[in-house]
Design a protein around this motif. Structure first.
Motif, PDB file in Angstrom:
ATOM      1  N   ALA A 129       0.902  11.359   4.857  1.00  0.00           N
ATOM      2  CA  ALA A 129       1.037  10.006   4.306  1.00  0.00           C
ATOM      3  C   ALA A 129       0.857   8.966   5.407  1.00  0.00           C
ATOM      4  O   ALA A 129       0.207   7.935   5.203  1.00  0.00           O
ATOM      5  N   ARG A 130       1.391   9.238   6.593  1.00  0.00           N
ATOM      6  CA  ARG A 130       1.207   8.313   7.717  1.00  0.00           C
ATOM      7  C   ARG A 130      -0.243   8.312   8.199  1.00  0.00           C
ATOM      8  O   ARG A 130      -0.773   7.280   8.611  1.00  0.00           O
ATOM      9  N   SER A 135       0.823  -1.214   0.000  1.00  0.00           N
ATOM     10  CA  SER A 135       0.000   0.000   0.000  1.00  0.00           C
ATOM     11  C   SER A 135       0.854   1.260   0.000  1.00  0.00           C
ATOM     12  O   SER A 135       0.516   2.244  -0.667  1.00  0.00           O
ATOM     13  N   VAL A 136       1.974   1.231   0.702  1.00  0.00           N
ATOM     14  CA  VAL A 136       2.851   2.401   0.741  1.00  0.00           C
ATOM     15  C   VAL A 136       3.422   2.714  -0.647  1.00  0.00           C
ATOM     16  O   VAL A 136       3.615   3.877  -1.003  1.00  0.00           O
ATOM     17  N   GLU A 161      -2.095   6.159   5.876  1.00  0.00           N
ATOM     18  CA  GLU A 161      -1.767   4.772   6.210  1.00  0.00           C
ATOM     19  C   GLU A 161      -2.629   4.280   7.379  1.00  0.00           C
ATOM     20  O   GLU A 161      -3.193   3.186   7.327  1.00  0.00           O
ATOM     21  N   ARG A 164      -6.345  12.622   1.699  1.00  0.00           N
ATOM     22  CA  ARG A 164      -5.569  12.433   0.464  1.00  0.00           C
ATOM     23  C   ARG A 164      -5.632  13.665  -0.436  1.00  0.00           C
ATOM     24  O   ARG A 164      -4.671  14.001  -1.095  1.00  0.00           O
ATOM     25  N   ALA A 175      -5.854   1.593   7.189  1.00  0.00           N
ATOM     26  CA  ALA A 175      -5.798   0.362   7.969  1.00  0.00           C
ATOM     27  C   ALA A 175      -7.007   0.208   8.889  1.00  0.00           C
ATOM     28  O   ALA A 175      -7.443  -0.904   9.177  1.00  0.00           O
ATOM     29  N   GLU A 202      -3.241  -6.192   3.725  1.00  0.00           N
ATOM     30  CA  GLU A 202      -2.140  -6.176   4.688  1.00  0.00           C
ATOM     31  C   GLU A 202      -2.665  -6.320   6.114  1.00  0.00           C
ATOM     32  O   GLU A 202      -2.089  -7.054   6.926  1.00  0.00           O
ATOM     33  N   ARG A 227       0.717   4.507  -2.609  1.00  0.00           N
ATOM     34  CA  ARG A 227       0.582   5.875  -2.139  1.00  0.00           C
ATOM     35  C   ARG A 227       1.706   6.768  -2.657  1.00  0.00           C
ATOM     36  O   ARG A 227       1.507   7.934  -2.944  1.00  0.00           O
ATOM     37  N   ALA A 245      -4.147  -2.100   1.584  1.00  0.00           N
ATOM     38  CA  ALA A 245      -4.147  -1.873   3.032  1.00  0.00           C
ATOM     39  C   ALA A 245      -5.056  -2.886   3.736  1.00  0.00           C
ATOM     40  O   ALA A 245      -4.695  -3.418   4.797  1.00  0.00           O
ATOM     41  N   GLU A 262      -4.880   1.404  -3.293  1.00  0.00           N
ATOM     42  CA  GLU A 262      -4.192   1.516  -2.000  1.00  0.00           C
ATOM     43  C   GLU A 262      -5.058   0.950  -0.885  1.00  0.00           C
ATOM     44  O   GLU A 262      -4.561   0.220  -0.008  1.00  0.00           O
TER      45      GLU A 262
END
Length: 194
Positions: free
Chosen positions: A184-185, A51-52, A188, A161, A192, A86, A55, A83, A79
């Motif tokens: 970005a974090r 996923s990273v 993430e 985003r 999740a 994951e 992104r 995610a 993405e």
């Protein structure tokens, strides 16, 4: 339940006029093929995509290329699919407690910055006159993020985003790279959780 990656991304994208810039179609197609292969064969595939990677991917602008908005929307869905997979893989391999610990750790890191005072959340550019983000715009989004993380207020990952901040110059604003890395974090984390 298995995800069908073909539903996340179309076979092709509309192109912009020949006189306008869009994404390099060859680069987009190559990345999406690599992502499809990685998603459909998650174990043992060389050059695995996560996923990273979705992104962070960037494409060169080219006249007559793919429409950027359409590609970006497909990448957002892709993405999210990575995610979710994951998250599910982590839960299946290590249990829900491991996933909750991971989410809690990332959330704690983000909250630390979010709870800094307005105007002090991010560093200021060191170069005089460097481009930066408007402090009030960034702080307003940070207030929304606190509401999302701590008070169950609705906030879409796509809002984060697609966040756009007015421009500032130098020390009048927050350093763009630091804000972008933080967001970005946040994406993430939200991908999740949701």
């Amino acid at each position: 339940m298995a995800l069908d990656i073909r539903r996340q991304i179309p076979a092709t994208f509309d192109r912009v006029d020949r006189s306008k810039y869009g994404y390099n179609a060859k680069q987009v197609d190559e990345f999406l093929q690599r992502a499809r292969t990685s998603f459909e064969n998650p174990v043992g595939t060389a050059d695995q995509v996560a996923s990273v990677d979705v992104r962070a991917v960037a494409f060169d602008p080219i006249k007559g290329g793919y429409d950027a908005n359409s590609v970006d929307a497909a990448l957002d869905r892709l993405e999210d699919a990575f995610a979710r997979r994951e998250r599910d893989d982590l839960i299946n391999q290590q249990g829900e407690e491991a996933w909750l610990r991971q989410i809690g750790k990332l959330s704690g890191i983000l909250r630390g910055r979010l709870h800094r005072p307005d105007g002090e959340r991010f560093r200021r550019p060191s170069r005089k006159g460097a481009r930066s983000y408007n402090v009030h715009d960034v702080d307003a989004l940070c207030a929304e993020l606190i509401g999302y993380l701590e008070h169950d207020q609705a906030l879409s990952v796509d809002t984060v985003r697609r966040a756009v901040f007015r421009a500032a110059k130098g020390a009048e604003g927050y350093e763009e790279a630091q804000v972008d890395a933080f967001l970005a974090r946040v994406v993430e984390l939200m991908a999740a959780i949701d």
